[in-house]
Design a protein around this motif. Sequence first.
Motif, PDB file in Angstrom:
ATOM      1  N   SER A 124       0.843  -1.180   0.000  1.00  0.00           N
ATOM      2  CA  SER A 124       0.000   0.000   0.000  1.00  0.00           C
ATOM      3  C   SER A 124       0.878   1.228   0.000  1.00  0.00           C
ATOM      4  N   SER A 125       0.862   1.988  -1.058  1.00  0.00           N
ATOM      5  CA  SER A 125       1.704   3.174  -1.144  1.00  0.00           C
ATOM      6  C   SER A 125       1.335   4.112  -0.020  1.00  0.00           C
ATOM      7  N   GLY A 126       2.309   4.481   0.774  1.00  0.00           N
ATOM      8  CA  GLY A 126       2.030   5.284   1.948  1.00  0.00           C
ATOM      9  C   GLY A 126       2.108   4.418   3.188  1.00  0.00           C
ATOM     10  N   GLY A 127       2.068   3.103   3.017  1.00  0.00           N
ATOM     11  CA  GLY A 127       2.433   2.218   4.100  1.00  0.00           C
ATOM     12  C   GLY A 127       1.379   1.979   5.149  1.00  0.00           C
ATOM     13  N   ILE A 128       0.185   2.530   4.985  1.00  0.00           N
ATOM     14  CA  ILE A 128      -0.846   2.334   5.994  1.00  0.00           C
ATOM     15  C   ILE A 128      -1.616   1.063   5.682  1.00  0.00           C
ATOM     16  N   PRO A 129      -1.701   0.161   6.647  1.00  0.00           N
ATOM     17  CA  PRO A 129      -2.503  -1.023   6.380  1.00  0.00           C
ATOM     18  C   PRO A 129      -3.972  -0.629   6.227  1.00  0.00           C
ATOM     19  N   PRO A 130      -4.712  -1.342   5.406  1.00  0.00           N
ATOM     20  CA  PRO A 130      -6.105  -0.963   5.145  1.00  0.00           C
ATOM     21  C   PRO A 130      -6.945  -0.941   6.407  1.00  0.00           C
ATOM     22  N   ALA A 146      -5.884   8.982   1.165  1.00  0.00           N
ATOM     23  CA  ALA A 146      -6.714   9.610   0.152  1.00  0.00           C
ATOM     24  C   ALA A 146      -6.353   9.110  -1.235  1.00  0.00           C
ATOM     25  N   TYR A 147      -7.301   9.192  -2.122  1.00  0.00           N
ATOM     26  CA  TYR A 147      -7.044   9.075  -3.552  1.00  0.00           C
ATOM     27  C   TYR A 147      -6.427   7.747  -3.951  1.00  0.00           C
ATOM     28  N   LEU A 180      -0.752   1.673  -7.049  1.00  0.00           N
ATOM     29  CA  LEU A 180       0.704   1.649  -7.157  1.00  0.00           C
ATOM     30  C   LEU A 180       1.238   3.077  -7.133  1.00  0.00           C
ATOM     31  N   ALA A 181       2.553   3.188  -6.923  1.00  0.00           N
ATOM     32  CA  ALA A 181       3.155   4.504  -6.659  1.00  0.00           C
ATOM     33  C   ALA A 181       2.902   5.499  -7.782  1.00  0.00           C
ATOM     34  N   TYR A 182       2.755   5.010  -8.985  1.00  0.00           N
ATOM     35  CA  TYR A 182       2.628   5.920 -10.127  1.00  0.00           C
ATOM     36  C   TYR A 182       1.181   6.243 -10.478  1.00  0.00           C
ATOM     37  N   ALA A 183       0.252   5.685  -9.717  1.00  0.00           N
ATOM     38  CA  ALA A 183      -1.161   5.881 -10.030  1.00  0.00           C
ATOM     39  C   ALA A 183      -1.815   6.836  -9.033  1.00  0.00           C
ATOM     40  N   GLY A 184      -2.950   7.353  -9.411  1.00  0.00           N
ATOM     41  CA  GLY A 184      -3.740   8.153  -8.484  1.00  0.00           C
ATOM     42  C   GLY A 184      -3.287   9.598  -8.398  1.00  0.00           C
ATOM     43  N   ILE A 185      -3.803  10.287  -7.393  1.00  0.00           N
ATOM     44  CA  ILE A 185      -3.555  11.722  -7.220  1.00  0.00           C
ATOM     45  C   ILE A 185      -2.603  11.910  -6.051  1.00  0.00           C
ATOM     46  N   PRO A 186      -1.470  12.579  -6.275  1.00  0.00           N
ATOM     47  CA  PRO A 186      -0.412  12.575  -5.261  1.00  0.00           C
ATOM     48  C   PRO A 186      -0.500  13.681  -4.213  1.00  0.00           C
ATOM     49  N   SER A 223       6.780  11.718  -3.259  1.00  0.00           N
ATOM     50  CA  SER A 223       6.449  11.099  -1.968  1.00  0.00           C
ATOM     51  C   SER A 223       5.628   9.827  -2.108  1.00  0.00           C
ATOM     52  N   THR A 224       5.029   9.614  -3.280  1.00  0.00           N
ATOM     53  CA  THR A 224       4.186   8.415  -3.397  1.00  0.00           C
ATOM     54  C   THR A 224       5.025   7.136  -3.409  1.00  0.00           C
ATOM     55  N   LEU A 225       6.327   7.286  -3.566  1.00  0.00           N
ATOM     56  CA  LEU A 225       7.200   6.104  -3.554  1.00  0.00           C
ATOM     57  C   LEU A 225       7.760   5.820  -2.149  1.00  0.00           C
ATOM     58  N   LEU A 226       7.352   6.610  -1.174  1.00  0.00           N
ATOM     59  CA  LEU A 226       7.815   6.360   0.198  1.00  0.00           C
ATOM     60  C   LEU A 226       6.939   5.286   0.823  1.00  0.00           C
ATOM     61  N   TRP A 227       7.521   4.145   1.095  1.00  0.00           N
ATOM     62  CA  TRP A 227       6.774   3.131   1.813  1.00  0.00           C
ATOM     63  C   TRP A 227       6.768   3.501   3.274  1.00  0.00           C
ATOM     64  N   GLY A 228       6.051   2.769   4.072  1.00  0.00           N
ATOM     65  CA  GLY A 228       5.718   3.273   5.397  1.00  0.00           C
ATOM     66  C   GLY A 228       6.754   3.128   6.487  1.00  0.00           C
ATOM     67  N   TYR A 229       7.631   2.123   6.405  1.00  0.00           N
ATOM     68  CA  TYR A 229       8.463   1.811   7.572  1.00  0.00           C
ATOM     69  C   TYR A 229       9.868   2.380   7.432  1.00  0.00           C
ATOM     70  N   ASN A 230      10.315   3.100   8.448  1.00  0.00           N
ATOM     71  CA  ASN A 230      11.672   3.641   8.475  1.00  0.00           C
ATOM     72  C   ASN A 230      12.542   2.695   9.296  1.00  0.00           C
TER      73      ASN A 230
END
Length: 327
Positions: A6-12, A20-21, A26-32, A77-84
């Motif tokens: 899940s782009s943004g790393g938040i579990p559903p 949002a959006y 995938l990282a290249y889809a949707g509204i950033p 930023s859409t390519l940033l997965w959630g965990y640091n």
Amino acid sequence: MAGLPSSGGIPPSADRAQPAYGAHLLAYAGIPSFMRRPATRELAGADVAIVGVPYDGGATSYRSGARLGPRQIRAASTLLWGYNAALGVAPLEVLRLIDYGDVAVQPGDTAQTMGAIAQESGVLLAAGLSVVALGGDHSITLPLLRAHAARYGPLAVLHLDAHADTWAGPPDHSTTFRHAIEEGLIAPASYVLVGMRGPLWAAEDAIAPRELGALVWGADECLTLGIPAVVASLREHLAGRPLYVSLDLDAADPAYAPGVGTPEIGGLTSHQLLQLVRGLRGLRLIGADVVELCPPYDHGDITAVLAANLVFELLSLLALQLKGQQP
Ligand code: MN
Ligand code: MN
């Protein structure tokens, strides 16, 4: 959804601050929006706001285009997965992050724009949110410091930059920190400038930041002595006060950040900037900006990706802090 990152790393299943959006895209889809957080001005329940400031009318030194920075950082930023993994935190599982959108800037009118930045960030701070601003040129930092100092009192400031931005003159991107010091926004002996280098207008320019009270780590010293030594020094210098971080992307070498308004050779690497920001763990970070991304001069999004990742590190620090406050 199972198995699909899940782009943004938040579990559903996370029910607060719903992505949002199409965060399932995938990282290249949707509204950033930034990391696909809700683009909203509903502040209730939010901890941190990403705030774009698409203004480059305060940048007269060389090449313009930083007005396009916020949009490009959001796209990256859409390519940033959630965990640091480096900091051991998933910031969006801790922070309720919103994308506030952009401040109502007025092209060519720095005074009015600064008023809008101070006013809008002041509203966010008064509502209890932390602000991470996306520039824009470095003139946007002065009203951000005004708003933060109005709420927190005189600040500790870490300023990463190839330039001191301490020229005398009306507010623009080259005078920001002189004004901030003269206005008392920065606490005495609580200002560190890291990354300074390059040809100067005159010898006084090398002395000016120190005369204004800055602890200066030039890029040469950083590269010779190593980032751990810099981190130890700035931790000692900045501890105990609310800390604001202002990150001018030209602190990085043009090889790592070609898309900036005033590039200077001999700068820091992307990794060294990550080390520096991660080294702030445990200090009382209260706000930050990442400025001077100039997309028309970027290549392959090198600089935009760096900017988005540095914002991610800053958000991770804010998350660790919030986590530490939780019972
Ligand atoms: Mn600057
Ligand atoms: Mn600079």
